[in-house]
Every structure is written in structure tokens, then in C-alpha cells.
Design a protein around this motif. Structure first.
Motif: not given
Length: 217
Positions: A36-41, A43-44, A47, A64, A67, A71
Motif C-alpha cells: 500500500g505504501f509503495s503503490d501510494s508513492a 501513484l503520486l 500524477e 512520497i 511512503n 514501504s
């Protein structure tokens, strides 16, 4: 105010915290959190790369990096715990945020587990992570004098959470005449590789552990 932990009538607008976790598998759950933390980094960063005309990267870089580092920490702890179980040890993992120490522990445990040519594959998978940790610690590691007058090496892994370190001094990126910059395209390339390999290794060890447990039963 409506409760934050509540349902939306549109199922696509809900986040289910326990759909991917399992009540009986703690290591699996750690891997879920790490992912979850790797995906959020990632994804940011993706974007931001679409449009950074408003310079949002300059403040989003802090969550970023947090996270990404968190992760890495959780992945390494999950791997370490699995390795210990494969070695029939009661240890879990070091309860700190020292990425360098956790990385070293994972390598040491792998050396205990494996004396084959697979070591080359293992080290190749962790080469980018090793390079990143060494680069990071070159910036956050410092030597202080403790109360007994002895030199002590510490690392300020909180650099992306707080602008001041534990001694209330500015972090490395504050008092400098040169810009401290992160190339986000390079970040995306490097960390996609780091996270892919950490995920691969963590699931590999977990699969070995499951096989070991099945044989014992």
C-alpha cells in the motif's frame, strides 16, 4: 460530521481495510501494508509527472519519500520475520526504523539459509535498494557525542516527516546553498524496480515457509 470509518452507498467509493488482510497470517498482512505504501508513492509520482506546472512536487516529495521508505522498512521486516521462521528461530525483526540495519540483517539471514548459486540472484534483486540506502544514509547519517563523551552514529530517517532532527537542528536539505533535488522520472524507474523485487522476494520467502509448514504437518 459523518464518521470517517463508515460506508458510502457507492461501493466504488469505499476503501475496505480488511479485504486483503488475513486474521491468521501476520507476515502476509505486513506485505499488504508495505504494498500500500509503495503503490501510494508511485501513484503520486505518476500524477505529478502528468502535470507539475503548479510545482506540487515540491511539497508532495515529502510524503512520497516517507511512503517509499516506510514501504521498504515493512518489506524488510516481513522478509526478516519469514527468514527467521525458515531457520526455526523465534526472532521476528528489529523494532526500529534503521533501513541499513534491516537490510544487513536480511542479507545475513539469507546467507544462513542459502549456500547455493542463488545468492547471485538474491543480491541482484537487492542491488538497487542497496544503492539507494547507501545514498540516503550518506545524507541522513551523522556523528554526535553522547552524554558519556563518546562518538555515536545516528541516522535521521525522519527527514521527510519533520524539518528538524531530534536535536532540533534543520535537516540536510534546509541549510544549503545548493538545491536538493529529486529527479522524479528516475525515482519512478528506480523505485518500480526496488518495490517489484521486494514484493518478489517477500512472496518467495512466504511460499517457502508455507511449503515448510505443509511438510511438517
Amino acid at each position: 460530521m459523518k464518521d470517517i470509518f463508515s460506508y458510502n452507498k457507492d461501493i466504488e467509493k469505499n476503501a475496505y481495510m480488511n479485504w486483503r488482510t488475513q486474521s491468521f497470517d501476520h507476515i502476509h498482512n505486513m506485505i499488504v501494508v508495505a504494498e500500500g505504501f509503495s503503490d501510494s508513492a508511485l501513484l503520486l509520482v505518476k500524477e505529478i509527472l502528468k502535470d507539475n506546472t503548479d510545482k506540487k512536487a515540491d511539497n508532495l516529495i515529502f510524503p512520497i519519500l516517507f511512503n517509499a521508505n516506510h514501504s521498504i522498512e515493512v518489506y524488510l521486516k516481513a522478509i526478516c520475520w519469514t527468514q527467521n521462521q525458515l531457520l526455526d528461530k523465534n526472532d521476528t525483526f528489529e523494532g526500529n526504523h534503521n533501513l541499513k540495519g534491516l537490510f544487513t540483517k536480511v542479507v545475513d539471514l539469507e546467507n544462513e539459509l542459502n549456500n547455493s548459486n542463488d545468492k547471485a540472484v538474491f543480491h541482484d534483486k537487492l542491488s538497487n535498494l542497496n544503492a539507494y540506502i547507501n545514498e540516503l544514509y550518506g545524507k541522513i547519517e551523522r556523528t554526535v557525542v553522547d552524554k558519556k563523551g563518546n562518538n555515536k552514529t545516528i541516522h535521521d530517517i525522519t527527514f521527510c516527516r519533520y524539518s528538524l532532527n531530534n536535536d532540533l537542528e534543520p535537516q540536510f536539505y534546509i541549510n544549503t546553498l545548493d538545491n536538493v533535488v529529486v529527479d522524479l522520472e528516475n525515482f519512478l524507474t528506480v523505485f518500480k524496480s526496488i518495490f517489484y523485487n521486494l514484493q518478489s522476494l517477500s512472496t518467495h520467502y512466504l511460499s517457502l515457509l508455507e511449503g515448510k509448514q505443509e511438510n511438517e504437518y
